[in-house]
Structure formats: C-alpha cells, structure tokens
Design a protein around this motif. Structure first.
Motif, PDB file in Angstrom:
ATOM      1  N   UNK A 182       3.892  17.911 -10.637  1.00 57.37           N
ATOM      2  CA  UNK A 182       3.986  18.357 -11.975  1.00 57.37           C
ATOM      3  C   UNK A 182       5.197  18.176 -12.543  1.00 57.37           C
TER       4      UNK A 182
ATOM      5  N   UNK B 160       1.159   4.302  -2.818  1.00 62.27           N
ATOM      6  CA  UNK B 160       0.921   5.676  -2.582  1.00 62.27           C
ATOM      7  C   UNK B 160       2.351   6.251  -3.018  1.00 62.27           C
TER       8      UNK B 160
ATOM      9  N   UNK C 240      -0.772  22.711  -4.894  1.00 62.33           N
ATOM     10  CA  UNK C 240      -0.704  21.818  -6.244  1.00 62.33           C
ATOM     11  C   UNK C 240       0.763  21.786  -6.831  1.00 62.33           C
ATOM     12  N   UNK C 241       1.042  23.087  -7.018  1.00 66.02           N
ATOM     13  CA  UNK C 241       2.448  23.368  -7.774  1.00 66.02           C
ATOM     14  C   UNK C 241       2.704  24.764  -7.090  1.00 66.02           C
TER      15      UNK C 241
ATOM     16  N   UNK D 233       7.410  15.973 -12.386  1.00 71.03           N
ATOM     17  CA  UNK D 233       7.737  14.379 -12.766  1.00 71.03           C
ATOM     18  C   UNK D 233       6.919  14.212 -13.882  1.00 71.03           C
ATOM     19  N   UNK D 234       8.175  13.583 -14.792  1.00 70.91           N
ATOM     20  CA  UNK D 234       7.684  13.356 -16.203  1.00 70.91           C
ATOM     21  C   UNK D 234       7.397  11.807 -16.270  1.00 70.91           C
TER      22      UNK D 234
ATOM     23  N   UNK E 185      -7.385   6.849  -4.628  1.00 67.72           N
ATOM     24  CA  UNK E 185      -8.102   5.394  -4.813  1.00 67.72           C
ATOM     25  C   UNK E 185      -7.159   4.538  -3.759  1.00 67.72           C
ATOM     26  N   UNK E 186      -8.129   3.785  -3.085  1.00 67.44           N
ATOM     27  CA  UNK E 186      -7.245   2.639  -2.296  1.00 67.44           C
ATOM     28  C   UNK E 186      -6.222   3.162  -1.143  1.00 67.44           C
ATOM     29  N   UNK E 187      -6.381   4.447  -1.007  1.00 70.10           N
ATOM     30  CA  UNK E 187      -5.534   5.166   0.146  1.00 70.10           C
ATOM     31  C   UNK E 187      -6.264   4.819   1.499  1.00 70.10           C
ATOM     32  N   UNK E 188      -7.322   4.780   1.678  1.00 70.22           N
ATOM     33  CA  UNK E 188      -8.025   4.366   2.964  1.00 70.22           C
ATOM     34  C   UNK E 188      -8.727   3.170   2.845  1.00 70.22           C
TER      35      UNK E 188
ATOM     36  N   UNK F   1       4.662  18.480 -19.933  1.00 67.94           N
ATOM     37  CA  UNK F   1       4.911  17.053 -20.318  1.00 67.94           C
ATOM     38  C   UNK F   1       4.857  16.078 -19.156  1.00 67.94           C
ATOM     39  N   UNK F   2       4.961  16.554 -17.744  1.00 66.88           N
ATOM     40  CA  UNK F   2       4.759  15.789 -16.671  1.00 66.88           C
ATOM     41  C   UNK F   2       3.224  15.826 -16.159  1.00 66.88           C
ATOM     42  N   UNK F   3       2.351  16.758 -16.667  1.00 67.57           N
ATOM     43  CA  UNK F   3       1.104  16.881 -16.240  1.00 67.57           C
ATOM     44  C   UNK F   3      -0.125  16.720 -17.328  1.00 67.57           C
TER      45      UNK F   3
ATOM     46  N   UNK G 262       0.741  -1.350  -0.169  1.00 69.00           N
ATOM     47  CA  UNK G 262       0.186   0.021   0.143  1.00 69.00           C
ATOM     48  C   UNK G 262       0.962   1.239  -0.064  1.00 69.00           C
TER      49      UNK G 262
ATOM     50  N   UNK H  97      -2.734  24.472 -14.324  1.00 72.76           N
ATOM     51  CA  UNK H  97      -2.583  23.453 -13.458  1.00 72.76           C
ATOM     52  C   UNK H  97      -3.843  23.642 -12.282  1.00 72.76           C
TER      53      UNK H  97
ATOM     54  N   UNK I 279      -8.362  11.581  -8.996  1.00 67.07           N
ATOM     55  CA  UNK I 279      -6.680  11.620  -8.466  1.00 67.07           C
ATOM     56  C   UNK I 279      -6.464  10.048  -7.938  1.00 67.07           C
ATOM     57  N   UNK I 280      -5.485   9.627  -8.860  1.00 72.10           N
ATOM     58  CA  UNK I 280      -5.389   7.928  -8.591  1.00 72.10           C
ATOM     59  C   UNK I 280      -4.930   7.962  -7.287  1.00 72.10           C
ATOM     60  N   UNK I 281      -4.214   8.815  -6.744  1.00 71.13           N
ATOM     61  CA  UNK I 281      -3.473   8.394  -5.334  1.00 71.13           C
ATOM     62  C   UNK I 281      -4.660   8.407  -4.230  1.00 71.13           C
TER      63      UNK I 281
ATOM     64  N   UNK J  89       2.211   6.584  -6.584  1.00 72.02           N
ATOM     65  CA  UNK J  89       0.980   7.626  -7.058  1.00 72.02           C
ATOM     66  C   UNK J  89       1.296   9.259  -6.910  1.00 72.02           C
TER      67      UNK J  89
ATOM     68  N   UNK K 158      -6.326  24.049  -0.781  1.00 73.66           N
ATOM     69  CA  UNK K 158      -5.555  22.401  -1.081  1.00 73.66           C
ATOM     70  C   UNK K 158      -6.512  21.443  -0.589  1.00 73.66           C
TER      71      UNK K 158
END
Lengths: 165, 558
Positions: free
Chosen positions: A72, A63, B126-127, A74-75, B307-310, B180-182, A59, B147, B303-305, A66, B89
C-alpha cells in the motif's frame, strides 16, 4: 532453471515509519536476496526513494516487481534494468599509511579514480570515490594492495535517463 | 465537539456500517471497550479467546461480504488474534483487527503486555497502522476499511496506543479516501478479454476452473451465465464451492488432492483452462510439471502477483471477476465440444464420490449425506481435516457464501467461532458447523458465547477419535506409525455440551443418525452439539498423493 539476472528497482514510497520493513520483509519472507539498498527522502518530504539491487530469474524478478507494487505504501515501482538508466555509488575507503612514500602513491592512485581525500591522519587517510560498479571494484582492488582499514559503500542510487524530447 | 480517541474510533466504525465487534477486553484496550459499553449502534460480542474473536469476525465477513471487526488488547491479546488474521489473509477475507497498544512513552521499552504487533503481523495482513496520536484515528479507520474491502480483500490491523485512545480531539471523518499507492485494477484489458474469447471459441476440450475470488467478487451470477452460455464443464475449488451449483450436469465438482476424478482427469486432458479467481494452489495442481500439460491457460485475477506465480499463463487478465466476466460474456456463445462433454459425463458417471459401508459402523460420509439431506439450504461452516474434505465432497453446495472453511491456512479451530460470526451475519439462516474431534476442542470455549446468545447453531462433530487426516497420511506414508494423533482420551462431547449449557447428543449407530439430525432441527433455543462416533480409520478418497500429478489420483475403491 532460467538464468539469473541482476535488476535495479527504483521504488517511490510514502515517507513513513515501517515502510522499509515492509519492503525488506517481502524479500526475507520469500528467501529473495537484496544485494544493495539505498533509501532517502526526495525533494518531496512525503516521498522517499529506494534504490534496490537484487537478482533472480525472470519469474522471481516478476514476483518482486508485483509484490512491491502490492504494498500500500509503495507509490511507484520501476525496473530500471528494462530501460536506459544512470547509476552511481559512493564509497569511503580508509587506507593504511605506514610511510610517507606510500602516502604519495595512494594519493596518485586516488587521483586516477578522481577520488577526494576527506580525512588525513598520520597512519591513515580516507578517500571518497564515486562511480559505477566497475570503477568502484577496480578502485577497491587496487587500494586493497595498500591495506584497507575500513570501507563503507552507499549502495547504488539510480534513475532512468531523461526523455529525448 | 471533542471526543476521546476511543470514541472517535467507534464513530468511525459506525460510519463504516459496523454492526458487530468480536472482542476480548484487556488493559490497553479498556478505553475502547468502555466507549462500546454505552454504544447502542454497535453490538459488542465478548468471545472467550482472541483467536475466537478473529475467526468470528472472519465468519461474519464471509457470509455477509462486509468487513468483520475483531478487537483485543495489546501483547497476548494481539498475538492470540494472529492465527485468525493469517487465516483471513490466506483466504482474502475483509477484516479490520483493532488492538490496544501500551502508552506511546512505553513503546519499545518491553513494557507489561507490550508486543510489536505491527512487526508480528506484517507478512499476514494486507496493511497495518500504528496510531500514536488521536488525530490520526479517523483517517486511519476510513483508509483501513477501504483497503480491507476493495481490490483483493484482506485483513488490516489498527494498533492504537492507549494514550491516543484517551486524549480528546475534534472528530472529523474524511469524506473519501485516496491512497496514491493503492489503485486496484477493476476492469480487465479489453484486448486480453477478446483474446480469451477467441481461445474459448477455438478450444475443443475447454474447462472452467473457478475459485474463491468469484465468491469474493460476488460474481457467481456472471460465472453461471458464462457456463450456461458456453456449456463448458466447470470445476469449482474448495474456496469457491457454491459459486456454481454442484448439482448441475456441467459441474465436475471440486478439483485437486481430494477432488473428483472427473475434474482431475479433465485438467490432465483439457486443451484450455480458464481460471477465474483461482490461484493454481498446490493442493489443486499436484505436481506442476504434470498439471494440465496440453492446455492453454487464461487466468483472471484481481491480484497481478497471483498470475504466473505457479503456472505459466497464456492470457493473463488482471481485474475484478465480476467486471471481467461481464465483458467476456458479451463475446462468447455456445461451444461445439460435444465429444468432450460426453467424455466428462462418462468420467462423472464412472467415478462419483463413493464409500463402502463397513458393518454397522457410522460412516462419516453417510453422516455428511444425511446432513445434506436435512440441511441442504443451510450455511455450512467446516473446520479442517478429513471431515472438511468429506463435507466438500458429499454436501452439494448451490449458493455462494453457503460454504465457509479455512482453505488457505488450514486453521484447525476455525469453525465454531466462525459459525458464531456467520449466524450473527445471517440470523435467518440455519448455520451448521461440521467439525472434527481434533479441531472442535481447539476452540471449544466459544460454545460459551454461543450459549449466552442462544444461537441455534447445529454443531456436528465427525468424531473418529483421531487427528484423522494426519492419521491417514501416517497410514499411507509413515508405515502406520500413529505418532501424536490418538484422541481416544477426548472427553464425552455430548456431556461437555450439556455442561456448557448447550444440548448434547451422542450417536453411535447408523440408524440413529437421521433421528438425531431431525431432533436437532427442533432445538433452536441455543446450540445443539451432536457427537457422531464414526468409523475410526476411514480415509478420504480420491487422493492425489503429495508430489504426484492429477492423473495419478488414487481412486480408493478397487
């Protein structure tokens, strides 16, 4: 509790100030530990490559993956532990030399590990050894018996193996 | 034509459609304020404290869905913005916070009013960008807005050194932004959506669990369609209230610590939970080991992060709620779950939100009921504490963006400045600020700009002379040791309102509640503050004690 596993992440990031702090911050803010960290520019000046070794249960590793992806700057993030990869680390070891006999012995041991002597002084010499974790551990254990004055490691660098085709 | 960095910044903000900037002037931001002085297209709203500026920008963003903009100087100006940035945030509110920074050659020298604002805000935005050259400004503004408002929205900080604000260069605004990273994932995986549809068809005791993400994604219509088509009971979280009308028979109302017994019992018995833009927050789930133990979980989140966090999830779907629900709606139809719906109705009937009238006291819940009766169409901005929970329970929200509160960070002092932003964002709506006596005084100074602008805010203080929610916990869990919560030394808020130039009223008897609310309706030449002196020791029920499971909810009344 799930069992903890060691994972190596290869992270391509924008080569800008502050990026390393963002990466490190997501670990410190969540109480995750970084076991080793290596950062350097790639052949593309705009991109840096971070090799990051960490550990945790499935887990936590998910995390980390993810949250790295969410940054932002990170490519690309790759968890190298999920595929076949190559890894290397370089260590510099300064070994104490108190008599010529010992110098000869240390040089012989260094040869076994394909180490190179990169500095030699009357009372010490500096060896450069490259390899994977197991090899470096074996080398460090042996040189410890002679007396290590100073030691510096790069941390791992790693990448996926090339494709078969 | 060459423009100063400050002018370039303003030109960029205009391209992004900015109407208002909420700010407090100071040394390192003076060139930006100077550029705004003669700017007809952007209205500068001077606030009295930078925290107020960031909450006002946040409130504006919550009601409009557009990016709110806050502006402050370096050092203390920037650090005062921090609470508002963290608030935005935690609730994923699109915001751009602009801070002046000391001259580049002073950066890192502990110069006067210098602070590493990028470092301070790193985990709560966020940034962020530190601009040391005016050549970067145009690109950074375009990126920052992109962003802030795309993907999972959030605050972005632009910290601009003073020399970069002053020096002149050519203004060229980027046509488009490509980072490119977003690349936020908007569309859900069709195979996963199909799997979700199957689970929905098979379920015997399904429930929908929608959160603030539905509001942020403007997916309220799609959520209603899903609910109406499937006739599955729905609970909407504190952050999502209004996404589905609380007045509808399928609405189980808010879940969690102070949520409805119906929603909490439903979680405990459900065999399928469909989470949409909700994050299984601890205030919703209670003890995780007892949370929805029999249910499969579908989780739709951008936000993929998250999902499955808790909570482990059976069908994760990463994507925008609007897009995913649109696709899901094509695959689902009426469900055959009559016994389950009957069970839900039984719980609803049996355990409504209720309170007991104590003597001739003004009961706080009664005040909220009356506010709802007289202002049911208003935008309600609540602060944090007992009054926030009562407002969430007793005001029946029917529209998204009708209910604003700091659900994630739980920031006391949020509401008055946020109400200012909300009123400017929706000038034709009535904005009601439901506040507590503890939270009101934390940002009371923002009554000044509200008076200056003659904003017709309705500020209703639920005054129990305590830091009420903390007092409630002390009563229940600390043996009534009321440490540092006694606010009987508060000033007279009605008199104080008059001193600010607003209208102040004080209500001490139940029969005066309605007339005062009626009177407030007619006062539109500026804010009206009503100080409702309510029962001091009334508690918020139902309550799931921290660490307990949702099934162990204390209903309150025997």
């Amino acid at each position: 509790m799930n069992s903890e596993e060691r994972h190596i992440f290869s992270v391509l990031v924008e080569n800008r100030f502050g990026v390393l702090a963002r990466v490190a911050g997501l670990f410190s803010g969540r109480g995750f530990n970084i076991d080793s960290l290596n950062v350097a520019e790639t052949h593309d000046k705009g991109i840096s490559h971070i090799t990051l070794v960490t550990h945790g249960d499935a887990q936590i590793i998910d995390q980390i993956y993810q949250h790295l992806n969410r940054l932002i700057d990170v490519i690309e993030v790759t968890d190298l532990s999920t595929g076949t990869h190559v890894e290397r680390e370089l260590v510099l070891i300064k070994v104490a030399i108190d008599d010529p006999q010992k110098r000869t012995e240390v040089l012989q041991v260094a040869e076994v590990f394909r180490g190179r002597v990169i500095d030699m002084k009357p009372a010490s010499l500096v060896l450069e050894i490259t390899g994977d974790e197991g090899k470096l551990k074996a080398a460090i254990d042996i040189f410890n018996t002679y007396g290590i004055l100073e030691l510096s490691r790069t941390g791992k660098v790693a990448m996926l193996r090339g494709s078969e085709k | 034509m060459e423009l100063s960095g400050a002018q370039i910044l303003i030109e960029g903000l205009k391209r992004e459609g900015v109407e208002y900037i909420f700010g407090v002037n100071g040394g390192a931001a003076m060139p930006i304020f100077d550029a705004l002085y003669s700017e007809p297209d952007i209205k500068l709203i001077p606030m009295r404290h930078e925290q107020g500026a960031s909450h006002a920008a946040d409130g504006y963003a919550r009601v409009t869905g557009d990016v709110g903009v806050a502006l402050a100087t370096s050092g203390p100006g920037a650090t005062n913005l921090v609470t508002g940035i963290a608030t935005a945030y935690m609730d994923s509110i699109p915001m751009v916070a602009i801070t002046g920074q000391v001259f580049t050659h002073y950066i890192g020298s502990d110069a006067f009013q210098e602070c590493d604002v990028i470092g301070v805000t790193r985990p709560i935005c966020k940034h962020s960008y530190l601009i040391k050259s005016n050549n970067e400004i145009a690109d950074v503004v375009a990126e920052a807005f992109h962003i802030a408002k795309t993907g999972k929205p959030g605050p972005v900080i632009i910290d601009i050194a003073k020399d970069a604000q002053i020096h002149e260069t050519l203004f060229q605004y980027p046509e488009s932004v490509d980072i490119r990273g977003y690349k936020p994932q908007i569309h859900g995986d069709p195979a996963q959506i199909a799997k979700a549809a199957e689970l929905i068809k098979e379920a015997k005791r399904p429930m929908l669990y929608a959160g603030g993400g539905v509001v942020l994604a403007n997916a309220s219509e799609e959520l209603r369609k899903l609910t109406f088509n499937t006739q599955i009971p729905i609970t909407v979280t504190l952050m999502g209230l209004g996404a589905f009308p609380e007045t509808h028979p399928l609405a189980m109302e808010m879940p969690g610590m102070h949520g409805s017994c119906c929603a909490n019992y439903a979680f405990t018995d459900a065999d399928l939970v469909v989470a949409i833009g909700a994050r299984f927050d601890d205030r919703v789930t209670g003890d995780l080991s007892k949370f929805a133990p029999n249910a499969k979980k579908i989780h739709i989140d951008i936000d993929a992060s998250c999902i499955g966090k808790n909570v482990p999830v059976d069908v994760p779907i990463v994507g925008d709620a609007k897009s995913v629900l649109t696709e899901l709606n094509k695959l689902v139809g009426p469900t055959d779950i009559d016994p389950w719906r009957a069970q839900i109705q039984e719980w609803k009937q049996k355990y409504p939100f209720e309170y007991e009238q104590k003597g001739d006291k003004v009961m706080p819940q009664y005040v909220i009921e009356q506010i709802y009766k007289h202002y049911s169409d208003a935008i309600v901005v609540a602060d944090v504490g007992q009054h926030q929970m009562w407002a969430a329970q007793y005001f029946k929200f029917t529209e998204p963006r009708q209910w604003l509160n700091s659900g994630g960070l739980g920031t006391m002092g949020f509401s008055l400045p946020a109400a200012i932003g909300a009123q400017l964002g929706c000038p034709d709506k009535t904005v009601v600020n439901i506040n507590g006596d503890g939270s009101y005084i934390m940002t009371i100074q923002e009554l000044v700009p509200a008076v200056t602008m003659k904003l017709p805010l309705k500020v209703f203080i639920i005054n129990n002379m305590y830091l009420g929610m903390v007092r409630q916990w002390q009563e229940l869990f600390h043996g009534k040791r009321y440490s540092a919560v006694d606010y009987h030394d508060n000033p007279d808020f009605a008199l104080l309102a008059e001193a600010f130039g607003a209208t102040g009223l004080r209500v001490e008897h139940p029969e005066d509640v309605e007339p005062a609310l009626q009177k407030a309706k007619g006062i539109n030449e500026g804010p009206v503050v009503i100080d409702f002196i309510v029962d001091e020791e009334e508690n918020v029920f139902p309550m799931v004690p921290a660490g307990a499971g949702l099934g162990d909810v204390i209903r309150g009344l025997s």
